[in-house]
Structures are given as C-alpha cells and as structure tokens.
Design an enzyme around this catalytic site. Sequence first.
Site, PDB file in Angstrom:
ATOM      1  N   ALA A  86       0.854  -1.185   0.000  1.00 28.09           N
ATOM      2  CA  ALA A  86       0.000   0.000   0.000  1.00 28.09           C
ATOM      3  C   ALA A  86       0.886   1.230   0.000  1.00 28.09           C
ATOM      4  O   ALA A  86       2.089   1.141  -0.235  1.00 28.09           O
ATOM      5  CB  ALA A  86      -0.937  -0.035   1.206  1.00 28.09           C
ATOM      6  N   SER A  87       0.310   2.378   0.276  1.00 31.12           N
ATOM      7  CA  SER A  87       1.050   3.630   0.137  1.00 31.12           C
ATOM      8  C   SER A  87       2.105   3.818   1.214  1.00 31.12           C
ATOM      9  O   SER A  87       3.070   4.546   1.017  1.00 31.12           O
ATOM     10  CB  SER A  87       0.074   4.808   0.152  1.00 31.12           C
ATOM     11  OG  SER A  87      -0.710   4.769   1.325  1.00 31.12           O
ATOM     12  N   VAL A  91       3.986  -5.917   3.064  1.00 31.49           N
ATOM     13  CA  VAL A  91       4.061  -7.025   4.011  1.00 31.49           C
ATOM     14  C   VAL A  91       4.632  -8.253   3.326  1.00 31.49           C
ATOM     15  O   VAL A  91       4.199  -8.615   2.226  1.00 31.49           O
ATOM     16  CB  VAL A  91       2.668  -7.343   4.595  1.00 31.49           C
ATOM     17  CG1 VAL A  91       2.752  -8.523   5.563  1.00 31.49           C
ATOM     18  CG2 VAL A  91       2.092  -6.123   5.300  1.00 31.49           C
ATOM     19  N   LYS A 105       6.026  -6.389   8.288  1.00 33.30           N
ATOM     20  CA  LYS A 105       5.508  -5.156   7.693  1.00 33.30           C
ATOM     21  C   LYS A 105       6.626  -4.130   7.660  1.00 33.30           C
ATOM     22  O   LYS A 105       7.188  -3.779   8.709  1.00 33.30           O
ATOM     23  CB  LYS A 105       4.323  -4.631   8.506  1.00 33.30           C
ATOM     24  CG  LYS A 105       3.667  -3.388   7.902  1.00 33.30           C
ATOM     25  CD  LYS A 105       2.406  -3.010   8.667  1.00 33.30           C
ATOM     26  CE  LYS A 105       1.724  -1.789   8.056  1.00 33.30           C
ATOM     27  NZ  LYS A 105       0.465  -1.452   8.739  1.00 33.30           N
ATOM     28  N   ASP A 237     -10.217   1.202   9.972  1.00 33.55           N
ATOM     29  CA  ASP A 237      -9.876   0.869   8.593  1.00 33.55           C
ATOM     30  C   ASP A 237     -10.277  -0.571   8.272  1.00 33.55           C
ATOM     31  O   ASP A 237      -9.450  -1.387   7.852  1.00 33.55           O
ATOM     32  CB  ASP A 237      -8.369   1.050   8.380  1.00 33.55           C
ATOM     33  CG  ASP A 237      -8.020   1.235   6.903  1.00 33.55           C
ATOM     34  OD1 ASP A 237      -8.945   1.428   6.094  1.00 33.55           O
ATOM     35  OD2 ASP A 237      -6.823   1.181   6.570  1.00 33.55           O
TER      36      ASP A 237
END
Length: 452
Positions: A86-87, A91, A105, A237
């Site tokens: 992601a941004s 992972v 991560k 989220d």
Amino acid sequence: MARRALKLASLTAAASGIYMYGNKFLDPNDFGIVRVGRAIATTAVITYDYLTSLRSVPYGTEEYEFLKSQIKELFMSFEDTPLGAASLAQVHKAVLQDGRTVAVKIQHPKVQAQSSKDILLMEVLLLVVKQIFPDFEFMWLVEEAKKNLPLELDFLHEGRNAEKVAYMLKNFDFLKVPRIYWELSTRRVLLMEFMEGGQVNDRAYMERNGINVNEISRNLGKLYSEMIFVNGFVHCDPHPGNVLVNKCPTSGKAHIILLDHGLYQVLSESFRMDYCRLWQALIKADMKRVQKYSQRLGAGDLYPLFACMLTARSWESVNRGIDQSPVSASEDMEIRSNAAAYLPQITQLLNNVPRQMLLLLKTNDLLRGIESALHTRASASSFLNMSRCCIRAVSTYQRSKSLSLYRRAQISLTEALSLWQINLYELFLWLKGSQLGNWVIALLRRMHHSTY
C-alpha cells in the site's frame, strides 16, 4: 536484533519495492483522499530511490549476496514478493530461525520525510480549490491528516493498538489479532504472527470452506458495536484486506482476523453517550430524540440528513423504523441519486460535526460495503446487538455518576430487564424463522381452531 530489523527495512525495500506500483499488489481500497495525494506526490521520489538502490547493488554480485546474508541471520526464509503493498508499507511472509512463521511489515523509504511535504501540498491545493469554490468545506481533511499520519507511520504505536484491542475484546473467542514480536520490531518494521484467510467480503470463499456467512456478519457487528458503544476505541480501517476469515481445522469454528491497527479513533465519554442515545432513538424511531441527539452532535437543522447518512436509509425508512424492513433496490437508488443533490449540505454537515464522527462515518460505510457483499445488510440481529451494547454502555455510565446505592441497583435492574426483553425478542425472531418455530406456530393454530 531490533537494529538488524531496522536495517532490513531499507534492504527489503530496495530488493522488492518495485512491487509497490505494480497493479498486482495494489489495493485500491487502501487509498483514501489523503493517501491518493501522498501517493501522487511521492511516487517519483520513492521509485527513484528504489531504482538507484537496485542499480548500486546488482543482482548476483558479492555485495548483493552479503546483504542477503544479513536477512538470513534473522530469517530461515524470507519471501521477496510481498503479500500486499500500500502507500505506506508492504508485508512479506518469512520464517524465523526458530521456525515461527511471521508477517513482516516494512515501511517504504522516504515516507516519513516526505509526509510533511505531502500534507503541505494537500493544504495548498485545498486552499486553491476553496478560492475557486467558496462552498468547498474540506479543510478539516488537513487537520485530520496532521493528526493521524504520524501515528500511522509509527509501527510501535500500531503494535500497542493491536495488543490493546486484543485485550479489550478477549471475551470474543472468534476474534484473532496477530501477536506482536516486540524484540524484532521498530518504528518502521513490525514483526507479527502470520495469519491467513479469505477476505471478509468473499462470500464464495466462505461457502467453499463451510463458513456461515450470517455468523461472520453477525460477529463483525458485535465486534464493532463493542468497540464503538462500550469501549470507545475503534479500529477505523475495516476494508476487506484488513479483515480476514478462516475456519479452524480442529475445532471447525470460524474466526475473524483483524489486521492493520495503525488507525484508531478514541471517543470521548460525552460523545460516546450521545452517539449511543442517538442510535437507540434511531432503532426505536423516536424522532424527537433523534433530533435532540443529532443536534448535540453538531447536525443542527440538518439532523434528517445526518440520520440518513448514519443509517444509509431514506428519511421515510428512518421515520418508519430502520429495523422494520431491509433496504430495497429502489431505496438504495434513491439514496445514491440524492447524495449528489445534497452535496453542499453534506459538506456543511461534515464541517460541523465533531472530528470523532468523521472516522466513524468512514467505518460505517466500509462495514456496510461488507454487509452488501455478503447480502446480510441491515439484518434484525445487527440492530439487536447494537441495542445491547448501547444499553450496557449507558447503564455503566449512569452507575458511574450515581452516588446512591439504591439508584445504582435500580439502574442495574432496568438494564437487566431491557437486555432480557431483547433476548426474548431475538428468541421470537429465531422461532419465527426456524422450522421448529413454524411447527410450533402451526400446532398452536390447530389447537386454537379445535377449541371452536
């Protein structure tokens, strides 16, 4: 160990960072307004950093092999291809020297340094837009980004959130939160227990694996009702990539796995109580109390619009009772078409409500998206679970404010009676929908007719 883990961040970013911008691993759900802006601003910088790192350490050279050996000190195996990106981070799956399988991560390089520039850029762009469109009221986005982004960039903070929510919801045996390995974690690298499963909106995966879709939807509602109404500590989220499901091969029990604990909203006591009472009023279709508590939460005269935004139902359905009937296709279309027509009022409302409400609205929308994908939206059981949590939360608050032993006992008795009524109604709904219930109803009808 932690120092070597930190070194790992730059190494693995260089070795596998090119996956960040490959469509195969990009999750569009992970890009909110803030992250889209950040991604646009940092793509060139990060890509350049990766390319120069790769050029300076060619594959197969002595230096490349030396760097790979540093990983081998920590890991028995390490998958270069990320499980997801992601941004902010990506992972990887790895196995420690002691045999434990972990998820690693790793924060992308330069994200920390670039983030303040991104926020400044976003602020300038929003100011320019506001000059062109004076009714544009989204400057609160900048304040939210300034508050939340530093927290999301601190992976130790994310680890603490994971442990806190796991302890807070320990009574839910269906919930799994990955264990954090603190001795190998830093602000930029987080090592945690590896857990896998299907995404929570993947109905086909659940059917293939014998997982009850309605049970998953019901348990997800229980989790979030507990977080929002009872504890005031909310994972904000819950997109499908962050909520997995699996079935334990030994017990056969279905589990919900909650991932990515960087973004939480802490609700103040006064806000939480008003929010509880508002939902109680919405479920009971008590319009006077809907108006009262909507206005206490900043909605003003736009309280009908606020109620519709919270419930994703039409005003007619809110007045009739949101638990009386499911969302129809025509109602869903009406809501979608009206959203554009009421955009100025919506922006005004978002600008007026407490900042705590903004992430809750986002969370509600994500949860509704999951329910829609599973075809379990607005079931009666979800409203019953919300009612239980609201009753418990308000009763706990009232007891904490009462000095009288008699008054506290009275509150506890009222709470017990209210919960008992909900349990009785839930039993009635179960009997009504089950074969046993249909048999009992038919028997009672025959007995009734035989008396005449």
